[in-house]
Design a protein around this motif. Structure first.
Motif, PDB file in Angstrom:
ATOM      1  N   GLY A 109       0.697  -1.177   0.011  1.00 10.78           N
ATOM      2  CA  GLY A 109      -0.075  -0.113  -0.052  1.00 10.78           C
ATOM      3  C   GLY A 109       0.691   1.250  -0.008  1.00 10.78           C
ATOM      4  O   GLY A 109       0.685   2.211  -0.654  1.00 10.78           O
ATOM      5  N   TYR A 110       2.102   1.115   0.824  1.00 16.28           N
ATOM      6  CA  TYR A 110       2.847   2.482   0.917  1.00 16.28           C
ATOM      7  C   TYR A 110       3.566   2.776  -0.333  1.00 16.28           C
ATOM      8  O   TYR A 110       3.691   3.752  -1.100  1.00 16.28           O
ATOM      9  CB  TYR A 110       3.827   2.007   2.005  1.00 16.28           C
ATOM     10  CG  TYR A 110       4.692   3.394   1.957  1.00 16.28           C
ATOM     11  CD1 TYR A 110       4.698   4.446   2.798  1.00 16.28           C
ATOM     12  CD2 TYR A 110       5.787   3.379   1.533  1.00 16.28           C
ATOM     13  CE1 TYR A 110       5.447   5.401   2.831  1.00 16.28           C
ATOM     14  CE2 TYR A 110       6.940   4.031   1.265  1.00 16.28           C
ATOM     15  CZ  TYR A 110       6.757   5.375   2.279  1.00 16.28           C
ATOM     16  OH  TYR A 110       7.599   6.325   2.474  1.00 16.28           O
ATOM     17  N   VAL A 111       3.908   1.635  -1.199  1.00 18.38           N
ATOM     18  CA  VAL A 111       4.603   1.754  -2.349  1.00 18.38           C
ATOM     19  C   VAL A 111       3.670   2.151  -3.288  1.00 18.38           C
ATOM     20  O   VAL A 111       4.014   3.365  -4.170  1.00 18.38           O
ATOM     21  CB  VAL A 111       5.081   0.353  -3.046  1.00 18.38           C
ATOM     22  CG1 VAL A 111       5.554   0.706  -4.290  1.00 18.38           C
ATOM     23  CG2 VAL A 111       6.283  -0.084  -2.011  1.00 18.38           C
ATOM     24  N   ILE A 144      14.653   6.810  -2.949  1.00 17.55           N
ATOM     25  CA  ILE A 144      13.482   6.193  -2.288  1.00 17.55           C
ATOM     26  C   ILE A 144      13.119   4.799  -3.251  1.00 17.55           C
ATOM     27  O   ILE A 144      12.469   4.009  -2.586  1.00 17.55           O
ATOM     28  CB  ILE A 144      12.327   6.960  -1.897  1.00 17.55           C
ATOM     29  CG1 ILE A 144      11.618   6.175  -0.869  1.00 17.55           C
ATOM     30  CG2 ILE A 144      11.616   7.346  -3.009  1.00 17.55           C
ATOM     31  CD1 ILE A 144      10.400   6.965  -0.275  1.00 17.55           C
ATOM     32  N   LYS A 145      13.401   4.948  -4.386  1.00 14.27           N
ATOM     33  CA  LYS A 145      12.923   3.850  -5.463  1.00 14.27           C
ATOM     34  C   LYS A 145      13.805   2.535  -5.172  1.00 14.27           C
ATOM     35  O   LYS A 145      13.300   1.391  -5.215  1.00 14.27           O
ATOM     36  CB  LYS A 145      13.120   4.323  -6.752  1.00 14.27           C
ATOM     37  CG  LYS A 145      11.974   5.037  -7.507  1.00 14.27           C
ATOM     38  CD  LYS A 145      12.025   5.350  -8.917  1.00 14.27           C
ATOM     39  CE  LYS A 145      10.815   5.682  -9.366  1.00 14.27           C
ATOM     40  NZ  LYS A 145      11.059   6.371 -10.848  1.00 14.27           N
ATOM     41  N   TYR A 187      14.197   1.631  -2.244  1.00 15.01           N
ATOM     42  CA  TYR A 187      13.713   1.235  -1.040  1.00 15.01           C
ATOM     43  C   TYR A 187      12.174   0.403  -1.391  1.00 15.01           C
ATOM     44  O   TYR A 187      12.019  -0.571  -0.920  1.00 15.01           O
ATOM     45  CB  TYR A 187      13.247   2.069  -0.018  1.00 15.01           C
ATOM     46  CG  TYR A 187      14.377   2.757   0.730  1.00 15.01           C
ATOM     47  CD1 TYR A 187      15.212   3.668   0.022  1.00 15.01           C
ATOM     48  CD2 TYR A 187      14.443   2.782   2.142  1.00 15.01           C
ATOM     49  CE1 TYR A 187      16.303   4.391   0.907  1.00 15.01           C
ATOM     50  CE2 TYR A 187      15.508   3.467   2.877  1.00 15.01           C
ATOM     51  CZ  TYR A 187      16.379   4.158   2.117  1.00 15.01           C
ATOM     52  OH  TYR A 187      17.156   4.808   3.022  1.00 15.01           O
ATOM     53  N   LEU A 188      11.756   0.945  -2.343  1.00 20.10           N
ATOM     54  CA  LEU A 188      10.497   0.319  -2.932  1.00 20.10           C
ATOM     55  C   LEU A 188      10.352  -0.770  -3.986  1.00 20.10           C
ATOM     56  O   LEU A 188       9.548  -1.625  -3.789  1.00 20.10           O
ATOM     57  CB  LEU A 188       9.646   1.417  -3.847  1.00 20.10           C
ATOM     58  CG  LEU A 188       9.607   2.747  -2.940  1.00 20.10           C
ATOM     59  CD1 LEU A 188       8.672   3.839  -3.732  1.00 20.10           C
ATOM     60  CD2 LEU A 188       8.987   2.537  -1.586  1.00 20.10           C
ATOM     61  N   LYS A 189      11.635  -1.149  -4.432  1.00 17.24           N
ATOM     62  CA  LYS A 189      11.706  -2.297  -5.312  1.00 17.24           C
ATOM     63  C   LYS A 189      11.936  -3.686  -4.462  1.00 17.24           C
ATOM     64  O   LYS A 189      12.680  -3.672  -3.675  1.00 17.24           O
ATOM     65  CB  LYS A 189      12.704  -2.259  -6.429  1.00 17.24           C
ATOM     66  CG  LYS A 189      14.141  -2.112  -6.233  1.00 17.24           C
ATOM     67  CD  LYS A 189      14.840  -1.965  -7.285  1.00 17.24           C
ATOM     68  CE  LYS A 189      16.081  -1.542  -7.031  1.00 17.24           C
ATOM     69  NZ  LYS A 189      17.173  -1.178  -8.343  1.00 17.24           N
ATOM     70  N   THR A 190      11.029  -4.715  -4.791  1.00 18.64           N
ATOM     71  CA  THR A 190      11.030  -5.719  -3.932  1.00 18.64           C
ATOM     72  C   THR A 190      12.090  -6.787  -4.316  1.00 18.64           C
ATOM     73  O   THR A 190      12.147  -6.920  -5.551  1.00 18.64           O
ATOM     74  CB  THR A 190       9.842  -6.304  -3.733  1.00 18.64           C
ATOM     75  OG1 THR A 190       9.216  -7.013  -4.859  1.00 18.64           O
ATOM     76  CG2 THR A 190       8.771  -5.371  -3.305  1.00 18.64           C
TER      77      THR A 190
END
Lengths: 95, 95
Positions: A84-86, B89-90, B92-95
DNA sequence: ATAATATAGTTTATATAATAAACAAGTCTA
DNA sequence: TAGACTTGTTTATTATATAAACTATATTAT
Protein backbone atom coordinates in the motif's frame (compact mmCIF):
# COMPACT_ATOMS: atom_id res chain seq x y z
CA UNK A 1 -7.24 13.38 -4.06
CA UNK A 2 -4.01 12.68 -5.83
CA UNK A 3 -1.94 12.65 -2.63
CA UNK A 4 -3.13 9.76 -0.54
CA UNK A 5 -1.94 9.64 3.08
CA UNK A 6 1.34 7.82 3.63
CA UNK A 7 1.35 5.21 6.39
CA UNK A 8 3.34 6.94 9.15
CA UNK A 9 4.78 3.65 10.34
CA UNK A 10 6.41 3.05 6.98
CA UNK A 11 7.19 6.66 6.17
CA UNK A 12 10.40 6.53 8.15
CA UNK A 13 13.75 5.80 6.60
CA UNK A 14 14.90 3.02 8.86
CA UNK A 15 11.55 1.28 9.24
CA UNK A 16 11.06 1.41 5.49
CA UNK A 17 14.52 -0.05 4.92
CA UNK A 18 13.84 -2.87 7.38
CA UNK A 19 10.53 -3.77 5.77
CA UNK A 20 12.01 -3.44 2.30
CA UNK A 21 14.74 -5.90 3.24
CA UNK A 22 12.29 -8.36 4.75
CA UNK A 23 9.95 -8.28 1.78
CA UNK A 24 12.65 -10.00 -0.25
CA UNK A 25 14.23 -12.09 2.47
CA UNK A 26 11.31 -13.30 4.53
CA UNK A 27 13.67 -13.58 7.49
CA UNK A 28 16.67 -11.69 8.80
CA UNK A 29 18.32 -11.23 12.16
CA UNK A 30 19.20 -8.07 14.04
CA UNK A 31 22.87 -8.00 13.10
CA UNK A 32 22.19 -8.64 9.44
CA UNK A 33 19.65 -5.81 9.30
CA UNK A 34 22.08 -3.61 11.18
CA UNK A 35 24.74 -4.12 8.56
CA UNK A 36 22.44 -3.76 5.58
CA UNK A 37 20.84 -0.56 6.84
CA UNK A 38 23.84 1.06 8.49
CA UNK A 39 21.67 2.02 11.45
CA UNK A 40 22.78 2.28 15.07
CA UNK A 41 21.79 -0.56 17.40
CA UNK A 42 19.63 1.69 19.53
CA UNK A 43 17.66 3.07 16.64
CA UNK A 44 17.22 -0.36 15.10
CA UNK A 45 16.03 -1.81 18.37
CA UNK A 46 13.41 0.90 18.74
CA UNK A 47 12.21 0.68 15.16
CA UNK A 48 11.95 -3.10 15.20
CA UNK A 49 9.82 -2.77 18.32
CA UNK A 50 7.67 -0.14 16.60
CA UNK A 51 7.17 -2.39 13.59
CA UNK A 52 6.34 -5.28 15.85
CA UNK A 53 3.81 -3.23 17.83
CA UNK A 54 2.22 -2.15 14.57
CA UNK A 55 1.81 -5.81 13.74
CA UNK A 56 4.06 -5.58 10.71
CA UNK A 57 6.83 -7.81 12.08
CA UNK A 58 7.03 -11.08 13.89
CA UNK A 59 10.05 -11.10 16.17
CA UNK A 60 11.59 -14.26 17.56
CA UNK A 61 14.28 -14.14 20.20
CA UNK A 62 16.52 -17.15 20.61
CA UNK A 63 20.17 -17.89 21.25
CA UNK A 64 22.66 -18.68 18.55
CA UNK A 65 26.19 -19.77 19.48
CA UNK A 66 25.50 -18.66 23.05
CA UNK A 67 24.58 -15.13 21.98
CA UNK A 68 21.14 -13.59 21.84
CA UNK A 69 19.71 -13.67 18.37
CA UNK A 70 16.69 -11.70 17.22
CA UNK A 71 15.00 -12.88 14.07
CA UNK A 72 12.47 -10.76 12.21
CA UNK A 73 9.97 -11.64 9.57
CA UNK A 74 7.19 -9.69 7.94
CA UNK A 75 3.63 -10.54 8.76
CA UNK A 76 0.89 -10.61 6.14
CA UNK A 77 -0.20 -7.26 7.51
CA UNK A 78 3.31 -5.94 7.03
CA UNK A 79 3.47 -7.10 3.44
CA UNK A 80 0.11 -5.53 2.71
CA UNK A 81 1.11 -2.28 4.35
CA UNK A 82 4.31 -2.15 2.33
CA UNK A 83 2.45 -2.74 -0.90
CA UNK A 84 0.00 0.00 0.00
CA UNK A 85 2.80 2.38 0.87
CA UNK A 86 4.60 1.73 -2.41
CA UNK A 87 1.43 2.35 -4.35
CA UNK A 88 0.69 5.54 -2.44
CA UNK A 89 4.10 7.15 -2.61
CA UNK A 90 4.53 6.39 -6.28
CA UNK A 91 1.78 8.90 -6.92
CA UNK A 92 3.99 11.52 -5.31
CA UNK A 93 7.01 10.52 -7.34
CA UNK A 94 5.72 10.59 -10.87
CA UNK A 95 6.30 13.98 -12.43
CA UNK B 1 24.94 0.59 0.82
CA UNK B 2 21.63 -0.19 -0.78
CA UNK B 3 19.68 2.23 1.41
CA UNK B 4 20.89 5.70 0.61
CA UNK B 5 19.85 8.45 3.03
CA UNK B 6 16.57 10.14 2.20
CA UNK B 7 16.62 13.95 2.13
CA UNK B 8 14.79 14.85 5.35
CA UNK B 9 13.33 17.99 3.78
CA UNK B 10 11.55 15.95 1.15
CA UNK B 11 10.81 12.92 3.29
CA UNK B 12 7.68 14.53 4.68
CA UNK B 13 4.27 13.94 3.23
CA UNK B 14 3.15 17.51 2.75
CA UNK B 15 6.48 18.91 1.60
CA UNK B 16 6.83 16.05 -0.87
CA UNK B 17 3.32 16.69 -2.18
CA UNK B 18 4.05 20.38 -2.63
CA UNK B 19 7.27 19.73 -4.51
CA UNK B 20 5.65 16.99 -6.55
CA UNK B 21 2.93 19.40 -7.62
CA UNK B 22 5.39 22.12 -8.52
CA UNK B 23 7.61 19.85 -10.57
CA UNK B 24 4.81 19.59 -13.10
CA UNK B 25 3.31 23.04 -12.72
CA UNK B 26 6.31 25.32 -12.34
CA UNK B 27 4.05 27.72 -10.46
CA UNK B 28 1.14 27.48 -8.07
CA UNK B 29 -0.35 29.67 -5.38
CA UNK B 30 -1.09 28.92 -1.75
CA UNK B 31 -4.80 28.28 -2.17
CA UNK B 32 -4.29 25.99 -5.12
CA UNK B 33 -1.71 23.92 -3.26
CA UNK B 34 -4.02 23.87 -0.26
CA UNK B 35 -6.83 22.34 -2.30
CA UNK B 36 -4.64 19.85 -4.12
CA UNK B 37 -2.93 18.59 -1.00
CA UNK B 38 -5.82 18.77 1.45
CA UNK B 39 -3.50 20.25 4.06
CA UNK B 40 -4.46 22.76 6.73
CA UNK B 41 -3.42 26.36 6.17
CA UNK B 42 -1.14 26.39 9.18
CA UNK B 43 0.73 23.29 8.17
CA UNK B 44 1.06 24.44 4.57
CA UNK B 45 2.37 27.82 5.67
CA UNK B 46 5.04 26.19 7.81
CA UNK B 47 6.08 23.68 5.17
CA UNK B 48 6.29 26.26 2.40
CA UNK B 49 8.56 28.29 4.66
CA UNK B 50 10.67 25.20 5.33
CA UNK B 51 11.00 24.50 1.63
CA UNK B 52 11.88 28.11 0.99
CA UNK B 53 14.52 28.12 3.72
CA UNK B 54 15.98 24.95 2.26
CA UNK B 55 16.32 26.83 -1.03
CA UNK B 56 13.91 24.47 -2.80
CA UNK B 57 11.19 27.04 -3.40
CA UNK B 58 11.01 30.61 -4.58
CA UNK B 59 8.08 32.36 -2.93
CA UNK B 60 6.56 35.54 -4.27
CA UNK B 61 3.97 37.47 -2.30
CA UNK B 62 1.73 39.86 -4.14
CA UNK B 63 -1.91 40.89 -4.10
CA UNK B 64 -4.53 39.50 -6.40
CA UNK B 65 -8.02 40.99 -6.47
CA UNK B 66 -7.21 42.85 -3.27
CA UNK B 67 -6.24 39.69 -1.41
CA UNK B 68 -2.77 38.48 -0.52
CA UNK B 69 -1.50 35.92 -2.97
CA UNK B 70 1.48 33.66 -2.40
CA UNK B 71 3.04 32.11 -5.45
CA UNK B 72 5.51 29.25 -5.25
CA UNK B 73 7.86 27.86 -7.79
CA UNK B 74 10.60 25.27 -7.55
CA UNK B 75 14.18 26.38 -7.79
CA UNK B 76 16.81 24.44 -9.72
CA UNK B 77 18.02 23.16 -6.37
CA UNK B 78 14.50 21.98 -5.57
CA UNK B 79 14.17 20.13 -8.85
CA UNK B 80 17.52 18.47 -8.33
CA UNK B 81 16.64 17.48 -4.78
CA UNK B 82 13.36 15.99 -5.91
CA UNK B 83 15.08 13.96 -8.61
CA UNK B 84 17.61 12.72 -6.07
CA UNK B 85 14.89 11.81 -3.62
CA UNK B 86 12.93 9.88 -6.24
CA UNK B 87 16.03 7.96 -7.22
CA UNK B 88 16.91 7.20 -3.61
CA UNK B 89 13.52 6.07 -2.39
CA UNK B 90 12.92 3.88 -5.41
CA UNK B 91 15.69 1.65 -4.09
CA UNK B 92 13.61 1.12 -0.99
CA UNK B 93 10.47 0.37 -2.96
CA UNK B 94 11.63 -2.33 -5.34
CA UNK B 95 11.06 -5.73 -3.87
C1' DA C 1 -21.91 53.17 8.95
C1' DT C 2 -20.99 49.03 11.18
C1' DA C 3 -21.48 44.33 12.44
C1' DA C 4 -20.83 39.90 10.74
C1' DT C 5 -18.55 36.89 7.78
C1' DA C 6 -15.00 35.55 4.49
C1' DT C 7 -10.24 35.38 2.58
C1' DA C 8 -5.47 34.44 3.01
C1' DG C 9 -2.29 33.52 5.41
C1' DT C 10 1.18 33.40 10.11
C1' DT C 11 2.49 32.27 14.73
C1' DT C 12 2.63 29.50 18.77
C1' DA C 13 1.93 25.57 21.63
C1' DT C 14 1.86 20.83 22.20
C1' DA C 15 2.33 16.22 21.41
C1' DT C 16 4.93 12.82 18.98
C1' DA C 17 8.92 10.86 17.08
C1' DA C 18 13.73 10.12 15.81
C1' DT C 19 18.05 9.27 17.34
C1' DA C 20 22.35 9.09 19.99
C1' DA C 21 24.20 8.04 24.26
C1' DA C 22 24.26 5.37 28.20
C1' DC C 23 23.34 1.05 30.13
C1' DA C 24 22.71 -4.15 30.83
C1' DA C 25 23.66 -8.96 30.66
C1' DG C 26 26.13 -12.30 29.32
C1' DT C 27 30.52 -14.32 26.62
C1' DC C 28 35.15 -14.92 25.13
C1' DT C 29 40.19 -14.63 25.65
C1' DA C 30 44.81 -13.86 27.27
C1' DT D 1 40.01 -12.81 36.38
C1' DA D 2 40.39 -8.57 34.08
C1' DG D 3 39.40 -6.61 29.98
C1' DA D 4 37.29 -6.55 25.65
C1' DC D 5 33.52 -8.14 22.71
C1' DT D 6 28.64 -9.40 21.40
C1' DT D 7 23.89 -8.37 21.23
C1' DG D 8 20.76 -5.93 22.25
C1' DT D 9 17.56 -2.37 25.47
C1' DT D 10 16.45 1.82 27.86
C1' DT D 11 16.71 6.78 28.51
C1' DA D 12 17.20 11.41 27.53
C1' DT D 13 17.47 14.98 24.34
C1' DT D 14 16.45 17.22 20.27
C1' DA D 15 13.75 17.95 16.40
C1' DT D 16 9.40 17.78 13.91
C1' DA D 17 4.70 17.73 12.61
C1' DT D 18 0.49 19.60 13.18
C1' DA D 19 -3.67 21.74 15.03
C1' DA D 20 -5.34 25.63 17.21
C1' DA D 21 -5.26 30.34 17.90
C1' DC D 22 -4.31 34.62 15.98
C1' DT D 23 -3.63 38.68 12.49
C1' DA D 24 -4.93 41.65 8.91
C1' DT D 25 -7.63 43.02 5.38
C1' DA D 26 -11.85 42.64 2.40
C1' DT D 27 -16.59 41.88 1.39
C1' DT D 28 -21.47 41.65 2.39
C1' DA D 29 -25.64 42.55 4.80
C1' DT D 30 -28.48 45.54 7.58
Amino acid sequence: MSFAPLDPILHNQLRLAVVSLLVSLEEADFTFILEKTGATRGNLSVQITNLQEAGYLKVTKTFKDNYPNTKCQLTAKGVKAFEGYVKAIKEYLKT
